[in-house]
Design an enzyme around this catalytic site. Structure first.
Site, PDB file in Angstrom:
ATOM      1  N   SER A 274       3.851   3.099   2.894  1.00 53.68           N
ATOM      2  CA  SER A 274       2.839   4.163   3.141  1.00 53.68           C
ATOM      3  C   SER A 274       1.670   4.340   1.346  1.00 53.68           C
ATOM      4  O   SER A 274       2.614   4.186   0.905  1.00 53.68           O
ATOM      5  CB  SER A 274       3.472   5.854   3.740  1.00 53.68           C
ATOM      6  OG  SER A 274       3.825   6.460   2.398  1.00 53.68           O
ATOM      7  N   LYS A 275       0.827   5.011   1.365  1.00 56.28           N
ATOM      8  CA  LYS A 275       0.150   5.427   0.351  1.00 56.28           C
ATOM      9  C   LYS A 275       1.475   6.188  -0.654  1.00 56.28           C
ATOM     10  O   LYS A 275       1.019   5.941  -1.397  1.00 56.28           O
ATOM     11  CB  LYS A 275      -1.354   6.116   0.096  1.00 56.28           C
ATOM     12  CG  LYS A 275      -1.389   6.482  -0.978  1.00 56.28           C
ATOM     13  CD  LYS A 275      -3.010   6.611  -0.316  1.00 56.28           C
ATOM     14  CE  LYS A 275      -3.506   7.750  -1.634  1.00 56.28           C
ATOM     15  NZ  LYS A 275      -2.663   7.870  -3.116  1.00 56.28           N
ATOM     16  N   ARG A 276       1.900   6.720  -0.175  1.00 51.99           N
ATOM     17  CA  ARG A 276       2.655   7.316  -1.136  1.00 51.99           C
ATOM     18  C   ARG A 276       3.967   6.783  -1.103  1.00 51.99           C
ATOM     19  O   ARG A 276       4.578   6.564  -2.238  1.00 51.99           O
ATOM     20  CB  ARG A 276       3.362   8.758  -0.220  1.00 51.99           C
ATOM     21  CG  ARG A 276       3.108  10.057  -1.022  1.00 51.99           C
ATOM     22  CD  ARG A 276       3.385  11.136   0.099  1.00 51.99           C
ATOM     23  NE  ARG A 276       3.370  11.396   1.306  1.00 51.99           N
ATOM     24  CZ  ARG A 276       3.422  10.826   2.490  1.00 51.99           C
ATOM     25  NH1 ARG A 276       4.628  11.659   2.795  1.00 51.99           N
ATOM     26  NH2 ARG A 276       3.060  10.980   3.928  1.00 51.99           N
TER      27      ARG A 276
END
Ligand code: GLU
Length: 514
Positions: A274-276
């Protein structure tokens, strides 16, 4: 009949393209080119609530940067809206194909494969809640449809009255009660699912006169003569419905083959990338930088300094390998070597170090001349106007340690400008009482020294320090401090010969007076 290979990338414009999406586009591109076929772009924007302005342009630009622009569906950087010889299936944006889909939904109702459903969203929500309270899940299918508000239960008159009276109705697929749907996936092999566990998916909605993803996707793949569907694993659960839709339309003979790509996983393999994860571990998950409506900017591979060729190469290896030791592949070589059979079924772990390694390999392959061209604008932006020969020498000295051209400045700033400050910890550690005297002697020695080359300086400096009985470590560390400002950089003799006699002496003198 042998059909021309036609594959498509069909993103929904809901934000910037994740690298998993770019990988899907890449595999489609490689497959198309390998088979002498067409690679299409189709924008699946029938869900207006999830539409994000700028996302479509982003997708087109990202593919162009990667060097995998579509053959069909895009012209002059824009989605094609009007048909031409080359783009005969236009428009390629589903919202502009809106008028096409209703008749297909109705065809399925007329053939008994679908029905009208009038249940309000409030009623369905209430049923969902009620089931949940009992620890159950509400599912609209053969187990419930006989009790709900739909044309399967109503008389023709009643159905007509409702169809004309409101626009709160939808067309639902009538999922068979007990059918083993046998499917084939080019990566996963044979798959079987009993249709009894699936729901009656909505295909078309009167409220906005739009199809849902499933109907639009199947109709368009058919009309656009798609031969293979290569897409993300998240669509695998929809495959039985898609098979049954092809069957219901009677399009089995031209049904595309399917290949579902496994997910890209976090570096530790635990869950979807994910972007996180990118923010946390310091790597981009988008090909290009993206600023959202809240003004938050996310990093992009392009802006981080990746070569598009390196980016494509590293993406290709996320889920595929050639079965040999070779890792560096140009796009052309990938087209030749790629095969869906060698795409792995399991998720591919993203390794940020490996990603950097790929870029470093590409950087090392660049000629010094072309690196000079890339570095020059950076230098000019800092007001440094050095000749190419000098910049080339600097690059030869630092190239091995750089991963990106963006690293050049921090690796070589001291070869262009004198340090503006000194690392005090290094100074305290190595500056001795006799240091000024030693430095003066070194200046004296350097003044008459010729030729001022690395080869001559290196042995001369070390024998000078030894003969005088000075401590090699402290003297060299202090010299480095005065030339560089901190304990980084190339060899002392390399630095001296590059910046020249005058600059070397002036930097040492400045250190003495500071
Ligand atoms: N619009 C779908 C997506 O965004 C396409 C899935 C497919 O390729 O069928 O992933």
């Amino acid at each position: 009949m042998i059909r021309k290979t036609r594959v498509r990338f069909a993103p929904s414009p809901t934000g910037p393209l994740h690298i998993g999406g770019v990988r899907t586009a890449l595999y489609n591109y490689l497959y198309a080119k390998q088979n002498g076929g067409d690679f299409l772009l189709r924008i699946e924007d029938t869900d207006s609530q999830r539409f994000v302005p700028g996302a479509e342009e982003y997708i087109i630009e990202a593919l162009a940067w990667c060097g995998i622009s579509p053959d069909e569906g895009v012209e002059d950087g824009k989605i094609v809206e009007v048909a031409s010889e080359k783009h005969s299936h236009a428009p390629y944006r589903q919202s502009q194909r809106k008028h096409l889909y209703r008749k297909y939904a109705e065809e399925l109702v007329n053939k008994g494969y679908a029905y009208y459903s009038f249940d309000s969203s409030e009623d369905l929500e209430a049923l969902r809640k009620e089931a949940e309270a009992k620890g159950d899940t509400f599912i609209y299918n053969h187990t419930t449809r006989d009790t709900l508000s739909n044309s399967l239960r109503f008389s023709q008159d009643e159905t007509l009255r409702r169809l004309n009276g409101t626009n709160e109705w939808v067309v639902r697929f009538k999922m068979p009660e007990n059918r083993i749907v046998k499917m084939k996936d080019l990566i996963r092999g044979d798959i079987e699912v009993n249709s009894g566990t699936l729901d009656d998916k909505v295909l078309w909605k009167a409220i906005d006169e739009l199809p849902t993803y499933h109907l639009a996707n199947i109709v368009d793949d058919h009309l656009m003569e798609i031969t293979e569907v290569i897409r993300g694993e998240e669509w695998l659960p929809s495959l039985p419905l898609h098979y049954l839709l092809y069957e219901a339309f009677g399009w089995q003979d031209s049904q595309p083959k399917f290949a579902h790509l496994s997910l890209l996983l976090k570096p530790d393999g635990k869950g979807k990338l994910s972007k996180r994860d990118g923010d946390r571990l310091g790597f981009p998950v988008f090909p290009l930088q993206w600023t959202n409506e809240q003004g938050e900017t996310s990093r992009g591979y392009r802006e981080d300094g990746y070569y598009p060729e390196a980016f494509i190469n590293l993406l290709a290896f996320l889920g595929w390998n050639p079965g040999t030791e070779k890792e560096i592949f140009s796009l052309k070589e990938l087209v030749e070597a790629f095969s869906l059979e060698r795409v792995v079924k399991s998720g591919a772990k993203f390794n940020p170090d490996k990603a950097r390694w790929f870029n470093q390999e590409y950087l090392r392959k660049e000629s010094t001349l072309s690196l000079v061209d890339s570095f020059k604008p950076v230098l000019l932006s800092k007001g440094i106007d050095k000749n190419d020969a000098y910049i080339a020498k600097v690059i030869d000295l630092i190239k091995e340690r750089a991963v990106f051209v963006n690293d050049f400045w921090s690796l070589s700033d001291y070869l262009f400008v004198a340090p503006s400050s000194y690392d005090q910890a290094v100074r305290t550690k190595f500056w001795k009482e006799d240091t000024p005297a030693v430095l003066k002697e070194i200046i004296g020695m350097l003044e008459g020294f010729e030729p001022f080359t690395k080869e001559a300086l290196e042995p001369a400096l070390s024998s000078f320090i030894k003969e005088k009985g000075y401590q090699m470590g402290s003297v060299m560390n202090i010299l480095r401090l005065l030339l560089v400002g901190e304990s980084k950089g190339a060899g002392i003799a390399d630095i001296m010969s590059l910046i020249g006699k005058q600059e070397t002496i002036s930097r040492i003198e400045r250190g003495l007076s500071d």
